[in-house]
Design a protein around this motif. Sequence first.
Motif, PDB file in Angstrom:
ATOM      1  N   TRP A 121      -3.923   2.722 -11.049  1.00 40.61           N
ATOM      2  CA  TRP A 121      -4.018   3.783 -10.042  1.00 40.61           C
ATOM      3  C   TRP A 121      -5.023   4.864 -10.426  1.00 40.61           C
TER       4      TRP A 121
ATOM      5  N   HIS B 225       0.248   6.597  -3.254  1.00 42.43           N
ATOM      6  CA  HIS B 225       1.071   6.230  -2.105  1.00 42.43           C
ATOM      7  C   HIS B 225       1.909   7.479  -1.839  1.00 42.43           C
TER       8      HIS B 225
ATOM      9  N   HIS C 227       3.834   2.408  -7.444  1.00 43.65           N
ATOM     10  CA  HIS C 227       4.081   1.648  -6.219  1.00 43.65           C
ATOM     11  C   HIS C 227       2.900   0.703  -6.071  1.00 43.65           C
ATOM     12  N   ASP C 228       3.088  -0.572  -6.437  1.00 43.32           N
ATOM     13  CA  ASP C 228       2.001  -1.548  -6.507  1.00 43.32           C
ATOM     14  C   ASP C 228       0.926  -1.017  -7.448  1.00 43.32           C
ATOM     15  N   ASP C 229      -0.292  -0.815  -6.961  1.00 45.81           N
ATOM     16  CA  ASP C 229      -1.375  -0.308  -7.810  1.00 45.81           C
ATOM     17  C   ASP C 229      -1.666   1.163  -7.542  1.00 45.81           C
ATOM     18  N   SER C 230      -0.655   1.893  -7.056  1.00 43.06           N
ATOM     19  CA  SER C 230      -0.790   3.323  -6.753  1.00 43.06           C
ATOM     20  C   SER C 230       0.298   4.110  -7.471  1.00 43.06           C
TER      21      SER C 230
ATOM     22  N   LYS D 203       3.114   6.747  -6.787  1.00 45.13           N
ATOM     23  CA  LYS D 203       3.855   7.252  -5.631  1.00 45.13           C
ATOM     24  C   LYS D 203       4.146   8.734  -5.828  1.00 45.13           C
TER      25      LYS D 203
ATOM     26  N   ARG E  42      -1.535   5.603   2.024  1.00 39.91           N
ATOM     27  CA  ARG E  42      -2.336   5.227   0.853  1.00 39.91           C
ATOM     28  C   ARG E  42      -3.604   6.055   0.841  1.00 39.91           C
TER      29      ARG E  42
END
Length: 101
Positions: free
Chosen positions: A5, A18, A32-35, A37, A78
Amino acid sequence: MNHPWCAAIAGGVRLAFHVQPGAKKTEAVGLHDDSLKLKLQAPPIEGRANEALVRFVAETLGVPRSAVTITHGLTSRRKLVEVRATGLDPAAVALRFNVPA
């Protein structure tokens, strides 16, 4: 340290977030995935959540608000944010947001 991220760019870092607006308080809550949050207290009305994001990132990293720019995702959850400041690297940014390695 690899932080998907957060990436180094010329003159600063690029961050992927995110965003969850309308939360009880503003805070980073984890990956949160590649971010990263973020919960933002501001509502997603009239750009208030974007303003809150810029303010939160600037305060967390200790840079002026003018150094923080949302480059992608102004109307999306996003968001890509660029922070133009010397001395910032992904490892230092992760520490400021309390993200484990």
